[in-house]
Design a protein around this motif. Structure first.
Motif, PDB file in Angstrom:
ATOM      1  N   LYS A 227     -11.100 -13.013   5.929  1.00 14.70           N
ATOM      2  CA  LYS A 227      -9.658 -13.282   5.980  1.00 14.70           C
ATOM      3  C   LYS A 227      -9.154 -13.761   4.620  1.00 14.70           C
ATOM      4  O   LYS A 227      -8.090 -13.337   4.144  1.00 14.70           O
ATOM      5  N   ALA A 228      -9.930 -14.641   3.978  1.00 11.75           N
ATOM      6  CA  ALA A 228      -9.540 -15.134   2.656  1.00 11.75           C
ATOM      7  C   ALA A 228      -9.473 -14.000   1.643  1.00 11.75           C
ATOM      8  O   ALA A 228      -8.551 -13.935   0.813  1.00 11.75           O
ATOM      9  N   ALA A 229     -10.427 -13.066   1.709  1.00  9.88           N
ATOM     10  CA  ALA A 229     -10.427 -11.912   0.801  1.00  9.88           C
ATOM     11  C   ALA A 229      -9.201 -11.034   1.052  1.00  9.88           C
ATOM     12  O   ALA A 229      -8.554 -10.563   0.110  1.00  9.88           O
ATOM     13  N   LEU A 230      -8.871 -10.841   2.317  1.00 10.73           N
ATOM     14  CA  LEU A 230      -7.689 -10.050   2.667  1.00 10.73           C
ATOM     15  C   LEU A 230      -6.419 -10.732   2.175  1.00 10.73           C
ATOM     16  O   LEU A 230      -5.551 -10.088   1.575  1.00 10.73           O
ATOM     17  N   ASP A 231      -6.324 -12.030   2.404  1.00 14.22           N
ATOM     18  CA  ASP A 231      -5.137 -12.783   1.951  1.00 14.22           C
ATOM     19  C   ASP A 231      -4.962 -12.678   0.432  1.00 14.22           C
ATOM     20  O   ASP A 231      -3.848 -12.492  -0.062  1.00 14.22           O
ATOM     21  N   ALA A 232      -6.067 -12.777  -0.289  1.00 10.35           N
ATOM     22  CA  ALA A 232      -6.015 -12.694  -1.748  1.00 10.35           C
ATOM     23  C   ALA A 232      -5.548 -11.301  -2.192  1.00 10.35           C
ATOM     24  O   ALA A 232      -4.727 -11.171  -3.114  1.00 10.35           O
ATOM     25  N   GLU A 233      -6.059 -10.266  -1.541  1.00 10.52           N
ATOM     26  CA  GLU A 233      -5.657  -8.895  -1.890  1.00 10.52           C
ATOM     27  C   GLU A 233      -4.186  -8.645  -1.560  1.00 10.52           C
ATOM     28  O   GLU A 233      -3.456  -8.037  -2.353  1.00 10.52           O
ATOM     29  N   LEU A 234      -3.748  -9.116  -0.405  1.00  8.97           N
ATOM     30  CA  LEU A 234      -2.335  -8.938  -0.035  1.00  8.97           C
ATOM     31  C   LEU A 234      -1.419  -9.649  -1.031  1.00  8.97           C
ATOM     32  O   LEU A 234      -0.381  -9.124  -1.415  1.00  8.97           O
ATOM     33  N   LYS A 235      -1.824 -10.838  -1.452  1.00  7.03           N
ATOM     34  CA  LYS A 235      -1.021 -11.576  -2.437  1.00  7.03           C
ATOM     35  C   LYS A 235      -1.003 -10.839  -3.764  1.00  7.03           C
ATOM     36  O   LYS A 235       0.045 -10.735  -4.421  1.00  7.03           O
ATOM     37  N   ALA A 236      -2.163 -10.315  -4.161  1.00  6.67           N
ATOM     38  CA  ALA A 236      -2.239  -9.577  -5.432  1.00  6.67           C
ATOM     39  C   ALA A 236      -1.298  -8.376  -5.407  1.00  6.67           C
ATOM     40  O   ALA A 236      -0.605  -8.090  -6.398  1.00  6.67           O
ATOM     41  N   GLN A 237      -1.262  -7.671  -4.288  1.00  3.52           N
ATOM     42  CA  GLN A 237      -0.369  -6.509  -4.187  1.00  3.52           C
ATOM     43  C   GLN A 237       1.094  -6.938  -4.135  1.00  3.52           C
ATOM     44  O   GLN A 237       1.954  -6.295  -4.735  1.00  3.52           O
ATOM     45  N   GLN A 238       1.350  -8.022  -3.447  1.00  4.15           N
ATOM     46  CA  GLN A 238       2.729  -8.516  -3.344  1.00  4.15           C
ATOM     47  C   GLN A 238       3.270  -8.934  -4.710  1.00  4.15           C
ATOM     48  O   GLN A 238       4.452  -8.779  -4.986  1.00  4.15           O
ATOM     49  N   ASP A 239       2.380  -9.452  -5.540  1.00  3.83           N
ATOM     50  CA  ASP A 239       2.788  -9.913  -6.873  1.00  3.83           C
ATOM     51  C   ASP A 239       3.033  -8.761  -7.854  1.00  3.83           C
ATOM     52  O   ASP A 239       3.608  -8.969  -8.916  1.00  3.83           O
ATOM     53  N   LYS A 240       2.580  -7.570  -7.500  1.00  3.01           N
ATOM     54  CA  LYS A 240       2.771  -6.414  -8.382  1.00  3.01           C
ATOM     55  C   LYS A 240       4.195  -5.871  -8.243  1.00  3.01           C
ATOM     56  O   LYS A 240       4.848  -6.052  -7.216  1.00  3.01           O
ATOM     57  N   PHE A 241       4.606  -5.164  -9.271  1.00  4.75           N
ATOM     58  CA  PHE A 241       5.891  -4.461  -9.207  1.00  4.75           C
ATOM     59  C   PHE A 241       5.783  -3.431  -8.079  1.00  4.75           C
ATOM     60  O   PHE A 241       4.754  -2.792  -7.903  1.00  4.75           O
ATOM     61  N   ALA A 242       6.851  -3.266  -7.315  1.00  3.34           N
ATOM     62  CA  ALA A 242       6.829  -2.440  -6.107  1.00  3.34           C
ATOM     63  C   ALA A 242       6.258  -1.047  -6.326  1.00  3.34           C
ATOM     64  O   ALA A 242       5.556  -0.513  -5.475  1.00  3.34           O
ATOM     65  N   LEU A 243       6.543  -0.433  -7.468  1.00  4.61           N
ATOM     66  CA  LEU A 243       6.073   0.921  -7.719  1.00  4.61           C
ATOM     67  C   LEU A 243       4.551   1.005  -7.868  1.00  4.61           C
ATOM     68  O   LEU A 243       3.976   2.075  -7.715  1.00  4.61           O
ATOM     69  N   PHE A 244       3.924  -0.120  -8.171  1.00  2.79           N
ATOM     70  CA  PHE A 244       2.486  -0.101  -8.443  1.00  2.79           C
ATOM     71  C   PHE A 244       1.638  -0.663  -7.305  1.00  2.79           C
ATOM     72  O   PHE A 244       0.434  -0.795  -7.443  1.00  2.79           O
ATOM     73  N   ARG A 245       2.255  -0.976  -6.192  1.00  2.00           N
ATOM     74  CA  ARG A 245       1.498  -1.521  -5.065  1.00  2.00           C
ATOM     75  C   ARG A 245       0.684  -0.428  -4.374  1.00  2.00           C
ATOM     76  O   ARG A 245       1.147   0.678  -4.188  1.00  2.00           O
ATOM     77  N   SER A 246      -0.536  -0.810  -3.992  1.00  6.95           N
ATOM     78  CA  SER A 246      -1.404   0.096  -3.231  1.00  6.95           C
ATOM     79  C   SER A 246      -2.173  -0.747  -2.216  1.00  6.95           C
ATOM     80  O   SER A 246      -2.742  -1.781  -2.569  1.00  6.95           O
ATOM     81  N   TYR A 247      -2.178  -0.301  -0.985  1.00  7.77           N
ATOM     82  CA  TYR A 247      -2.828  -1.075   0.074  1.00  7.77           C
ATOM     83  C   TYR A 247      -4.102  -0.417   0.588  1.00  7.77           C
ATOM     84  O   TYR A 247      -4.551  -0.710   1.684  1.00  7.77           O
ATOM     85  N   LYS A 248      -4.714   0.453  -0.244  1.00  7.37           N
ATOM     86  CA  LYS A 248      -5.961   1.098   0.168  1.00  7.37           C
ATOM     87  C   LYS A 248      -7.071   0.065   0.358  1.00  7.37           C
ATOM     88  O   LYS A 248      -7.796   0.087   1.350  1.00  7.37           O
ATOM     89  N   LYS A 249      -7.197  -0.846  -0.604  1.00 12.17           N
ATOM     90  CA  LYS A 249      -8.234  -1.881  -0.493  1.00 12.17           C
ATOM     91  C   LYS A 249      -7.924  -2.806   0.683  1.00 12.17           C
ATOM     92  O   LYS A 249      -8.832  -3.263   1.379  1.00 12.17           O
ATOM     93  N   SER A 250      -6.643  -3.057   0.907  1.00 15.41           N
ATOM     94  CA  SER A 250      -6.253  -3.911   2.040  1.00 15.41           C
ATOM     95  C   SER A 250      -6.711  -3.304   3.352  1.00 15.41           C
ATOM     96  O   SER A 250      -7.162  -4.018   4.253  1.00 15.41           O
ATOM     97  N   ASP A 251      -6.600  -1.979   3.474  1.00 16.30           N
ATOM     98  CA  ASP A 251      -7.053  -1.304   4.697  1.00 16.30           C
ATOM     99  C   ASP A 251      -8.537  -1.582   4.944  1.00 16.30           C
ATOM    100  O   ASP A 251      -8.954  -1.861   6.072  1.00 16.30           O
ATOM    101  N   GLU A 252      -9.339  -1.504   3.870  1.00 13.86           N
ATOM    102  CA  GLU A 252     -10.773  -1.766   4.000  1.00 13.86           C
ATOM    103  C   GLU A 252     -11.032  -3.210   4.395  1.00 13.86           C
ATOM    104  O   GLU A 252     -11.881  -3.488   5.251  1.00 13.86           O
ATOM    105  N   LEU A 253     -10.279  -4.129   3.775  1.00 12.22           N
ATOM    106  CA  LEU A 253     -10.475  -5.544   4.062  1.00 12.22           C
ATOM    107  C   LEU A 253     -10.032  -5.903   5.482  1.00 12.22           C
ATOM    108  O   LEU A 253     -10.641  -6.754   6.133  1.00 12.22           O
TER     109      LEU A 253
END
Length: 198
Positions: free
Chosen positions: A57-83
């Protein structure tokens, strides 16, 4: 200029497609539900499996935050799906391990109570054989009191079993067994001493 005007709609569609990348919220919710369902039992009966799920869960939360902090055009949730899949799998494992751990704790407590009851019965029988005579009355009364306390502790263990507090039941049963065994060994020592004194 016309070429640029012709390319602009494609760029606009591409921006919309990439910019609309969203976290897999339904899957996240399902994984979180699995984790929340596992927590109550797993915290007592499968702590290491629960910790693995919490780490996921902590790894997922960190990845979601990392994506949220990116500019919208550069967000990718492929790793989030795995997590998310990892979190769900580890949460389900924690629930499964907890159920198995609870069943094992129940079996262990049942065995401990049976052993304690047998030890108590043996100790009572042994106490009836205890040498009686001058100066032994106080010792016999103390041992009887110990056995009464052990019997009460076994009753408490049975009550804990009925409440599904298996670890508590086992601990109480083991304490009662120890008290009963102590009385048995004291009586045996007194019998041996009397035989040796003859």
């Amino acid at each position: 200029m016309r070429k640029m005007m012709a390319v602009l709609p494609f760029v606009f569609v591409l921006v919309l497609m990439v910019g609309c990348a969203k976290p897999p919220q339904d899957n996240i919710n399902a994984a979180m539900t699995a984790l929340d369902a596992a927590k109550p039992l797993a915290s007592e009966y499968a702590a290491s499996s629960l910790q693995a799920a919490e780490d996921a869960k902590a790894a997922l939360d960190a990845e979601l935050k990392a994506q949220q902090d990116k500019f919208a055009l550069f967000r990718s949730y492929k790793k989030s799906d795995e997590l998310v899949a990892d979190l769900k799998a580890k949460s389900e494992k924690a629930a499964s391990d907890a159920a198995a751990g609870k069943e094992q704790a129940k079996n262990d407590a049942t065995t401990a109570i049976n052993d304690a009851t047998t030890a108590l019965t043996d100790a009572k029988a042994m106490l009836d054989k205890a040498p009686k005579g001058k100066g032994t009355q106080a010792d016999l009364e103390a041992m009887k009191a110990d056995l009464t306390a052990a019997e009460s502790t076994i009753n408490d263990a049975n009550a804990a079993m009925a409440s599904e507090k298996y670890k508590d039941a086992k601990a109480k049963a083991e304490a009662a067994k120890s008290s009963a065994a102590n009385v048995t060994s004291q009586v045996q020592a007194a019998i041996d001493a009397k035989k040796g004194g003859k």
